[in-house]
Design a protein around this motif. Structure first.
Motif, mmCIF file in Angstrom:
data_model
loop_
_atom_site.group_PDB
_atom_site.id
_atom_site.type_symbol
_atom_site.label_atom_id
_atom_site.label_comp_id
_atom_site.label_asym_id
_atom_site.label_seq_id
_atom_site.Cartn_x
_atom_site.Cartn_y
_atom_site.Cartn_z
ATOM 1 N N ILE A 37 -5.827 -8.405 -2.876
ATOM 2 C CA ILE A 37 -5.050 -7.589 -1.929
ATOM 3 C C ILE A 37 -3.778 -8.327 -1.518
ATOM 4 N N ASN A 38 -3.885 -9.611 -1.234
ATOM 5 C CA ASN A 38 -2.700 -10.399 -0.860
ATOM 6 C C ASN A 38 -1.700 -10.479 -2.007
ATOM 7 N N ALA A 39 -2.195 -10.578 -3.247
ATOM 8 C CA ALA A 39 -1.289 -10.639 -4.400
ATOM 9 C C ALA A 39 -0.531 -9.329 -4.573
ATOM 10 N N ILE A 40 -1.187 -8.215 -4.276
ATOM 11 C CA ILE A 40 -0.507 -6.911 -4.382
ATOM 12 C C ILE A 40 0.606 -6.801 -3.347
ATOM 13 N N PHE A 41 0.324 -7.241 -2.116
ATOM 14 C CA PHE A 41 1.330 -7.111 -1.057
ATOM 15 C C PHE A 41 2.406 -8.200 -1.118
ATOM 16 N N TYR A 46 7.168 -3.106 -4.400
ATOM 17 C CA TYR A 46 6.481 -2.533 -3.246
ATOM 18 C C TYR A 46 5.020 -2.281 -3.585
ATOM 19 N N ALA A 47 4.148 -2.501 -2.605
ATOM 20 C CA ALA A 47 2.716 -2.342 -2.833
ATOM 21 C C ALA A 47 2.352 -0.892 -3.113
ATOM 22 N N THR A 63 -5.904 5.125 -6.087
ATOM 23 C CA THR A 63 -4.816 5.367 -5.144
ATOM 24 C C THR A 63 -3.830 4.207 -5.150
ATOM 25 N N TYR A 64 -2.992 4.181 -4.142
ATOM 26 C CA TYR A 64 -1.998 3.126 -3.919
ATOM 27 C C TYR A 64 -2.208 2.560 -2.514
ATOM 28 N N LEU A 65 -1.988 1.264 -2.338
ATOM 29 C CA LEU A 65 -2.126 0.642 -1.014
ATOM 30 C C LEU A 65 -0.820 0.765 -0.245
ATOM 31 N N VAL A 66 -0.928 1.037 1.050
ATOM 32 C CA VAL A 66 0.256 1.177 1.891
ATOM 33 C C VAL A 66 0.355 0.020 2.870
ATOM 34 N N ASN A 70 -6.222 -7.638 8.895
ATOM 35 C CA ASN A 70 -7.272 -8.594 8.537
ATOM 36 C C ASN A 70 -8.588 -7.899 8.200
ATOM 37 N N THR A 71 -8.773 -6.660 8.663
ATOM 38 C CA THR A 71 -10.062 -5.999 8.478
ATOM 39 C C THR A 71 -10.010 -4.715 7.663
ATOM 40 N N ILE A 72 -8.848 -4.069 7.537
ATOM 41 C CA ILE A 72 -8.769 -2.793 6.826
ATOM 42 C C ILE A 72 -7.562 -2.742 5.903
ATOM 43 N N VAL A 73 -7.628 -1.836 4.928
ATOM 44 C CA VAL A 73 -6.460 -1.472 4.125
ATOM 45 C C VAL A 73 -6.291 0.045 4.246
ATOM 46 N N THR A 74 -5.053 0.474 4.204
ATOM 47 C CA THR A 74 -4.733 1.894 4.282
ATOM 48 C C THR A 74 -4.113 2.312 2.965
#
Length: 95
Positions: A37-41, A46-47, A63-66, A70-74
């Motif tokens: 997740i950190n590598a994507i952002f 753009y993520a 999907t795509y991450l927006v 620390n606890t969730i991804v949207t």
């Protein structure tokens, strides 16, 4: 000593399902998910332009991450996914 009578044992003719299915996630797997997740952002671009496949206990998201905390991804579809429920995340090949 006198012999005692034997105890009656009923036959079991059905399958017993008293154990639950449990999935254990190793701590190193969770670190790999957070690193992905950190590598994507933190990567170039753009993520929300990077397609991902997220697998959780109950669902599979294509999907795509927006955004992330620390606890969730949207996701782009307004799905809020807790990071501790993610079993695997991978970048989808964009063809």
């Amino acid at each position: 000593m006198k012999k005692l009578p034997s105890i009656y044992q009923n036959e079991i003719n059905k399958k017993i399902k008293n154990n639950r299915e449990v999935t254990y996630i190793k701590e190193e797997n969770k670190e790999l998910i957070i690193d992905t997740i950190n590598a994507i952002f933190n990567g170039t671009g753009y993520a929300y332009n990077i397609p991902v496949i997220i697998k959780t206990k109950n669902n599979i998201y294509d999907t795509y991450l927006v955004s992330k905390t620390n606890t969730i991804v949207t996701t782009l579809n307004n799905d809020i996914i807790p990071i501790n429920e993610i079993i695997s995340i991978e970048r989808k090949s964009s063809k």
